[in-house]
Design a protein around this motif. Sequence first.
Motif, short mmCIF file in Angstrom:
data_model
loop_
_atom_site.label_atom_id
_atom_site.label_comp_id
_atom_site.label_asym_id
_atom_site.label_seq_id
_atom_site.Cartn_x
_atom_site.Cartn_y
_atom_site.Cartn_z
N PRO A 103 0.31 -1.11 0.12
CA PRO A 103 0.13 -0.13 -0.10
C PRO A 103 0.39 1.36 -0.36
CG PRO A 103 -0.63 -1.81 1.81
CD PRO A 103 0.20 -2.19 1.41
N GLU A 104 1.89 1.33 0.83
CA GLU A 104 2.70 2.04 0.45
C GLU A 104 3.58 3.03 -0.79
OE1 GLU A 104 3.56 4.34 3.63
OE2 GLU A 104 2.59 3.47 4.81
N GLY A 105 3.31 1.72 -1.51
CA GLY A 105 4.57 1.63 -2.68
C GLY A 105 2.98 2.25 -4.17
N ILE A 106 1.88 1.35 -3.95
CA ILE A 106 0.87 1.89 -4.41
C ILE A 106 0.34 4.21 -4.11
CG2 ILE A 106 -1.74 2.06 -4.65
CD1 ILE A 106 -0.04 0.00 -5.95
N ASP A 107 0.56 4.02 -2.97
CA ASP A 107 0.82 5.55 -2.38
C ASP A 107 1.41 6.46 -3.39
OD1 ASP A 107 -0.77 7.88 -0.66
OD2 ASP A 107 0.95 7.12 0.24
N ARG A 108 2.36 5.89 -3.25
CA ARG A 108 3.54 7.14 -4.27
C ARG A 108 3.60 7.30 -5.38
NH1 ARG A 108 6.80 3.97 -0.15
NH2 ARG A 108 7.35 2.34 -1.88
N TRP A 109 2.34 6.06 -6.32
CA TRP A 109 1.97 6.40 -7.07
C TRP A 109 1.04 6.96 -6.81
CZ3 TRP A 109 3.68 4.23 -11.96
CH2 TRP A 109 5.46 3.51 -11.69
N SER A 110 0.26 7.14 -6.74
CA SER A 110 -0.87 8.09 -6.51
C SER A 110 -1.29 9.46 -6.48
CB SER A 110 -2.24 7.49 -4.97
OG SER A 110 -1.73 8.47 -4.34
N GLY A 111 -0.17 10.49 -6.27
CA GLY A 111 -0.26 12.28 -6.70
C GLY A 111 -0.62 11.99 -5.70
#
Length: 223
Positions: A214-222
């Motif tokens: 989730p932390e990595g996805i958060d970084r992609w989410s802008g």
Amino acid sequence: MIEHEAPPLLLTEAETSLIRGAGRRRSWRGGEVLFAEGDIPEGVVLIEAGVVKAASDARNGYTSLLAVRGPGELVGELACIDGRPRSATVIAMREVRGTAVAADRFLRLLAENGPLALSVTRVVSVRLRQANRLRALQGALPTTARVARVLLDLSLGHGTGDGRSQTDRIVLVSQAELAGAAGTSRESVVRALRLLQESRLITTSRGRIVVHDPEGIDRWSGR
């Protein structure tokens, strides 16, 4: 700490007790339809266990995933209030248990219980604000960021664990539904998912996506 969609605004225990007392307990299997788009509203459902999705199909085959609802949330209330045909199909994503209340009884509850009517109005207001916020973001973010944002909110709000990792969250959503929720094409979603999978943030299979980081996805989410 990851910032994501605010938790749903739920009714109080006293308010849910009123709704339970006015309805009857029901259950739905995974994939079963609770309400169909275009139907005359016959009632509402208070979800008590499980998760449902609300989706709308356009004539060209485009599917919009409008919302995912879980325990403690009402579904079908807006159509009952305004009396217009259902604007979406609501489907159980896995086994669901809830209380079904007929439309006339639900409207009577609202008329006779001011605090309940105010709470339901607040729920509708929050959902409309969230929908407006999502539409605004769809025009401001690139496709991969929009897809990542939808995946993050779904995984944190309604994802389920698979027992393999504490961070793994399973999201039961198709590529077409994800495209509808992110406001993009299915082809663009495929490309975005490929990027996220190559980064080892997710794995995909038919009808489901496992979010590993989730932390990595958060970084992609802008965000």
